[in-house]
Design an enzyme around this catalytic site. Structure first.
Site, PDB file in Angstrom:
ATOM      1  N   ASP A  14       0.840  -1.208   0.000  1.00  0.00           N
ATOM      2  CA  ASP A  14       0.000   0.000   0.000  1.00  0.00           C
ATOM      3  C   ASP A  14       0.871   1.252   0.000  1.00  0.00           C
ATOM      4  O   ASP A  14       1.964   1.257   0.569  1.00  0.00           O
ATOM      5  CB  ASP A  14      -0.908  -0.018   1.239  1.00  0.00           C
ATOM      6  N   ASN A  62     -10.568  -3.233  -6.224  1.00  0.00           N
ATOM      7  CA  ASN A  62      -9.814  -2.264  -7.037  1.00  0.00           C
ATOM      8  C   ASN A  62     -10.481  -1.952  -8.379  1.00  0.00           C
ATOM      9  O   ASN A  62     -10.107  -0.976  -9.039  1.00  0.00           O
ATOM     10  CB  ASN A  62      -8.372  -2.750  -7.292  1.00  0.00           C
TER      11      ASN A  62
HETATM   12  C1  FPP Z   1      -1.903   0.177  -3.385  1.00  0.00           C
HETATM   13  O1  FPP Z   1      -1.472   1.519  -3.487  1.00  0.00           O
HETATM   14  C2  FPP Z   1      -1.404  -0.631  -4.459  1.00  0.00           C
HETATM   15  C3  FPP Z   1      -2.164  -1.231  -5.431  1.00  0.00           C
HETATM   16  C4  FPP Z   1      -3.620  -1.093  -5.480  1.00  0.00           C
HETATM   17  C5  FPP Z   1      -1.620  -2.046  -6.489  1.00  0.00           C
HETATM   18  C6  FPP Z   1      -0.307  -2.726  -6.243  1.00  0.00           C
HETATM   19  C7  FPP Z   1       0.435  -2.710  -7.519  1.00  0.00           C
HETATM   20  C8  FPP Z   1       1.777  -2.637  -7.653  1.00  0.00           C
HETATM   21  C9  FPP Z   1       2.702  -2.696  -6.490  1.00  0.00           C
HETATM   22  C10 FPP Z   1       2.438  -2.450  -8.973  1.00  0.00           C
HETATM   23  C11 FPP Z   1       2.262  -3.519  -9.966  1.00  0.00           C
HETATM   24  C12 FPP Z   1       2.363  -4.899  -9.438  1.00  0.00           C
HETATM   25  C13 FPP Z   1       3.024  -5.902 -10.056  1.00  0.00           C
HETATM   26  C14 FPP Z   1       2.950  -7.270  -9.499  1.00  0.00           C
HETATM   27  C15 FPP Z   1       3.830  -5.687 -11.265  1.00  0.00           C
HETATM   28  P1  FPP Z   1      -2.547   2.683  -3.535  1.00  0.00           P
HETATM   29  O2  FPP Z   1      -2.670   3.106  -4.947  1.00  0.00           O
HETATM   30  O3  FPP Z   1      -3.807   2.238  -2.875  1.00  0.00           O
HETATM   31  O4  FPP Z   1      -1.816   3.757  -2.659  1.00  0.00           O
HETATM   32  P2  FPP Z   1      -2.479   4.887  -1.768  1.00  0.00           P
HETATM   33  O5  FPP Z   1      -3.103   4.192  -0.577  1.00  0.00           O
HETATM   34  O6  FPP Z   1      -1.295   5.709  -1.361  1.00  0.00           O
HETATM   35  O7  FPP Z   1      -3.454   5.632  -2.611  1.00  0.00           O
END
Ligand code: FPP
Length: 230
Positions: A14, A62
Site C-alpha cells: 500500500d 480495485n
Molecule cells: C496500493 O497503493 C497498491 C495497489 C492497489 C496495487 C499494487 C500494484 C503494484 C505494487 C504495482 C504492480 C504490481 C506488479 C505485481 C507488477 P494505492 O494506490 O492504494 O496507494 P495509496 O493508498 O497511497 O493511494
C-alpha cells in the site's frame, strides 16, 4: 538471519498513490515505482530463503478505481511478467495466482497463464500474485465447490476447506506485512492468516527496500508464536 524464518510471507503493498502524489506525479508513476519494489522484494525473499511469497497486486475492490489506472496496472503487470518470467524460470521461482482470473483483461490473463506454465517446474520459491482477489469471494468459491460435488456436512473439514482455497497445498502465511501506514487486512487471506504475525509499517510501498524486509524479518524472529496455547 537466524533459524526463525517465515516459510510464507504475505504483503499488502500500500502507498503507491501517496508516494506519487507526494512527488507531484500521477498515481500511475507510483504503481510503476511499486513494480520496482516488487522486483526488489522477490529478490530479497529469495536470498533470505523464504519459500512462499504472496503479493496483493489487485483486489476485487480495485475495479472501483478509474479506468485509466486499472488499464495502467494491468499493462504494468504484463510488462513485469514479460521481463521477470524468464528470470524466474532461471531462479526456480514458480508463479501462481490467487483470485478469479476469468475477469482479467484478456492480454493480462494470457500473460499470467503463460507465466504459470513456463515457471511450473520451479522448486526454489512460489510467488503468488493475488489478482482480482478477495478473501470472502475465495471462501464463497470454495463453498460452492463443496455444493457442486454434493458433499455432506462431514466432508467439510478445516483441511478439506483449505484444500479448496487458492493457496491449496501451501503453508499458511507466517508473517503478513502491510506498508503505507494503515492497520487493516482489507479482505486479504482471511482464512489463511488466522495465526499470521502482523507487521505494519508506515513506509510507502515504492520506498520498501531490502533493509525494510530485514527489519520485518527480525521483528518476526523476536516474536513468540503460541497458536492459542500457553
Ligand atoms: C496500493 O497503493 C497498491 C495497489 C492497489 C496495487 C499494487 C500494484 C503494484 C505494487 C504495482 C504492480 C504490481 C506488479 C505485481 C507488477 P494505492 O494506490 O492504494 O496507494 P495509496 O493508498 O497511497 O493511494
Amino acid at each position: 538471519m537466524g533459524g526463525h524464518l517465515p516459510s510464507h510471507i504475505a504483503v499488502i503493498m500500500d502507498g503507491n498513490g501517496r508516494w506519487a502524489e507526494g512527488r507531484g506525479l500521477p498515481r500511475t508513476e507510483g504503481h510503476r515505482a511499486g513494480a520496482e519494489a516488487v522486483r526488489r522484494v522477490i529478490t530479497g525473499c529469495r536470498a533470505a530463503g523464504i519459500r512462499h511469497v504472496t503479493l496483493y497486486a489487485f483486489s476485487s475492490e480495485n475495479w472501483g478505481r478509474p479506468r485509466k489506472e486499472i488499464r495502467h496496472l494491468f499493462s504494468l503487470l504484463k510488462e513485469f511478467l514479460g521481463k521477470e518470467i524468464p528470470l524466474m524460470e532461471g531462479k526456480g521461482i514458480a508463479l501462481n495466482v490467487l483470485g478469479d482470473t476469468t475477469a482479467l483483461p484478456p492480454g493480462a490473463r494470457a500473460a499470467v497463464t503463460r507465466g504459470i506454465r513456463r515457471t511450473s517446474g520451479g522448486k526454489g520459491m512460489t510467488l503468488n500474485l493475488a489478482l482480482n482477489y478477495g478473501a470472502r469471494a475465495e471462501l464463497v468459491r470454495a463453498a460452492r465447490s463443496f455444493v457442486s460435488e454434493g458433499a455432506s456436512p462431514g466432508d467439510v473439514t478445516e483441511q478439506s476447506l483449505a484444500g479448496r482455497l487458492d493457496t491449496a497445498g501451501q503453508p499458511d502465511p507466517d508473517l503478513l506485512i502491510r506498508t503505507g501506514g494503515e492497520c487493516r487486512l482489507s479482505n486479504f487471506l482471511l482464512y489463511q492468516c488466522a495465526y499470521a504475525e502482523l507487521y505494519f509499517t508506515p513506509v510507502l510501498w515504492p520506498d520498501f527496500r531490502e533493509e525494510h524486509l530485514h527489519a520485518a524479518l527480525e521483528d518476526y524472529a523476536a516474536r513468540s508464536r503460541r497458536f492459542g496455547r500457553i
